[in-house]
Enzyme design. Sequence first.
Site, PDB file in Angstrom:
ATOM      1  N   SER A   1       0.675 -11.461  95.863  1.00  0.00           N
ATOM      2  CA  SER A   1       1.772 -11.982  96.694  1.00  0.00           C
ATOM      3  C   SER A   1       2.732 -10.890  97.161  1.00  0.00           C
ATOM      4  O   SER A   1       3.709 -11.186  97.837  1.00  0.00           O
ATOM      5  CB  SER A   1       2.579 -13.008  95.896  1.00  0.00           C
TER       6      SER A   1
ATOM      7  N   THR B   1       3.439  -8.065  94.764  1.00  0.00           N
ATOM      8  CA  THR B   1       3.987  -7.527  93.516  1.00  0.00           C
ATOM      9  C   THR B   1       4.248  -6.018  93.595  1.00  0.00           C
ATOM     10  O   THR B   1       5.304  -5.546  93.162  1.00  0.00           O
ATOM     11  CB  THR B   1       2.976  -7.749  92.364  1.00  0.00           C
ATOM     12  N   THR B   2       3.285  -5.286  94.137  1.00  0.00           N
ATOM     13  CA  THR B   2       3.384  -3.822  94.170  1.00  0.00           C
ATOM     14  C   THR B   2       4.628  -3.398  94.958  1.00  0.00           C
ATOM     15  O   THR B   2       5.380  -2.522  94.546  1.00  0.00           O
ATOM     16  CB  THR B   2       2.116  -3.235  94.840  1.00  0.00           C
ATOM     17  N   TRP B   3       4.839  -4.068  96.070  1.00  0.00           N
ATOM     18  CA  TRP B   3       5.994  -3.778  96.923  1.00  0.00           C
ATOM     19  C   TRP B   3       7.303  -4.125  96.201  1.00  0.00           C
ATOM     20  O   TRP B   3       8.248  -3.337  96.162  1.00  0.00           O
ATOM     21  CB  TRP B   3       5.850  -4.574  98.224  1.00  0.00           C
TER      22      TRP B   3
ATOM     23  N   HIS C   1       3.001 -11.975  85.543  1.00  0.00           N
ATOM     24  CA  HIS C   1       2.317 -13.016  86.324  1.00  0.00           C
ATOM     25  C   HIS C   1       2.348 -14.354  85.566  1.00  0.00           C
ATOM     26  O   HIS C   1       1.809 -15.344  86.034  1.00  0.00           O
ATOM     27  CB  HIS C   1       0.852 -12.639  86.560  1.00  0.00           C
TER      28      HIS C   1
ATOM     29  N   ARG D   1       4.152 -15.865  98.463  1.00  0.00           N
ATOM     30  CA  ARG D   1       3.494 -15.549  99.741  1.00  0.00           C
ATOM     31  C   ARG D   1       2.732 -16.767 100.201  1.00  0.00           C
ATOM     32  O   ARG D   1       2.363 -17.618  99.381  1.00  0.00           O
ATOM     33  CB  ARG D   1       2.536 -14.380  99.500  1.00  0.00           C
TER      34      ARG D   1
ATOM     35  N   SER E   1      -6.255 -11.956 100.393  1.00  0.00           N
ATOM     36  CA  SER E   1      -5.926 -10.736  99.664  1.00  0.00           C
ATOM     37  C   SER E   1      -6.630 -10.738  98.297  1.00  0.00           C
ATOM     38  O   SER E   1      -7.162  -9.711  97.860  1.00  0.00           O
ATOM     39  CB  SER E   1      -4.405 -10.633  99.499  1.00  0.00           C
TER      40      SER E   1
ATOM     41  N   TYR F   1       7.281 -13.087 100.756  1.00  0.00           N
ATOM     42  CA  TYR F   1       6.710 -11.860 101.336  1.00  0.00           C
ATOM     43  C   TYR F   1       6.992 -11.812 102.831  1.00  0.00           C
ATOM     44  O   TYR F   1       7.378 -10.776 103.377  1.00  0.00           O
ATOM     45  CB  TYR F   1       5.201 -11.848 101.061  1.00  0.00           C
TER      46      TYR F   1
ATOM     47  N   GLY G   1      -1.397  -5.139 104.341  1.00  0.00           N
ATOM     48  CA  GLY G   1       0.048  -5.356 104.282  1.00  0.00           C
ATOM     49  C   GLY G   1       0.585  -6.116 105.483  1.00  0.00           C
ATOM     50  O   GLY G   1       1.674  -5.828 105.977  1.00  0.00           O
TER      51      GLY G   1
END
Length: 321
Positions: free
Chosen positions: A68, A70-72, A133, A155, A163, A221, A289
């Site tokens: 959704s 997460t990394t960002w 999570h 998201r 994704s 997102y 992205g």
Amino acid sequence: ASDQQEVNEKHHELVLSLPKESGLGAVPYLHLFQGFWCPSHCIQGVENFQKHFHAKDNDVFVASFPKSGTTWLKALTFAIVNLPSFSSFEHHPLLTSNPHELVSYPEFILSRDFHDQVLSLSNMSEPRLFSTHVPFSSLPESVTKSNCKIIYICRNPFDIFVSSWEFFTKLKLVSLPALTYEEAFEKYCNGIVGFGPWWSHMLGFWKESIATPNKVLFLKYEDLKEDTEFHVKRMVEFLGCTITQREESTEMVENIIKLCRFEKMKDLEVNKSGEIDKFTEKKNFFRKGKIGDWINYLSPSMIEKLSKITEEKLSGSGLSF
Ligand code: A3P
């Protein structure tokens, strides 16, 4: 050793007693545990998280359903929380480490031999930043009841599916049991996906963000993409960070956004090669992205089916996409 053996046997018995499925995010299976589809490799970690993790009032959690954003969100939150220590954006840890190396998941690291990890978590410098999570209803009480803060990123379920398909079918060592695209979609529609059902996951945090807005900040997102500055400022405010001067604050926020931009992060050497763990290559966290890539993947009947489910599951909640 015999105590450990007993714990291992009990765990084994528990796992055997749970309904088991294959699906996206299964490593190697998904087990219906506490009402959600927990990947095999982290059931023990979730139990240890619940039993042995002690939240501190100034802890910050980044929570999400997998894939959704997460990394960002990890990158943005890390940059905000660490502003006092790393206000130089030329030598920032995010330029030499992947966000997943800087912010860890207690449910993944607190697996079998967790004693050392519990100790190292309690010795982390404060404020501590974690990600998770785990659905809200299965978070440890010390997290839900303390004053620690949670930022959740949500998201649209169409892009999550795409994704997830692209990400989980590239995981190493998890080829068994293979799923076809159609099977993965059917399971996803039935909520059978790692940490699913996705609708329960989203609604759990959504309801909490309405009931206790100082505790849970709910982001989408899509909104974060469309007006990053506005939502990063909301994050700064929510976390109670004091960036005093207004001009300074706008410049800081702009720098944080630049540092965490998709193109910038994808292009960093540290994110182009290497692995996060034995399953996951870092480069796979940066795909397109974009918003709405699902249009290239879903057939008209799939779109109709998923639209219906989304509407039905979220109806009356005030959450929509
Ligand atoms: P796509 O597969 O649609 O490209 P997660 O971090 O929860 O695993 O989610 C991964 C998704 O976030 C992927 O979406 C990935 O490309 C996107 N993503 C990763 N880093 C991003 C960033 N800095 N900005 C925006 N999107 C990002």
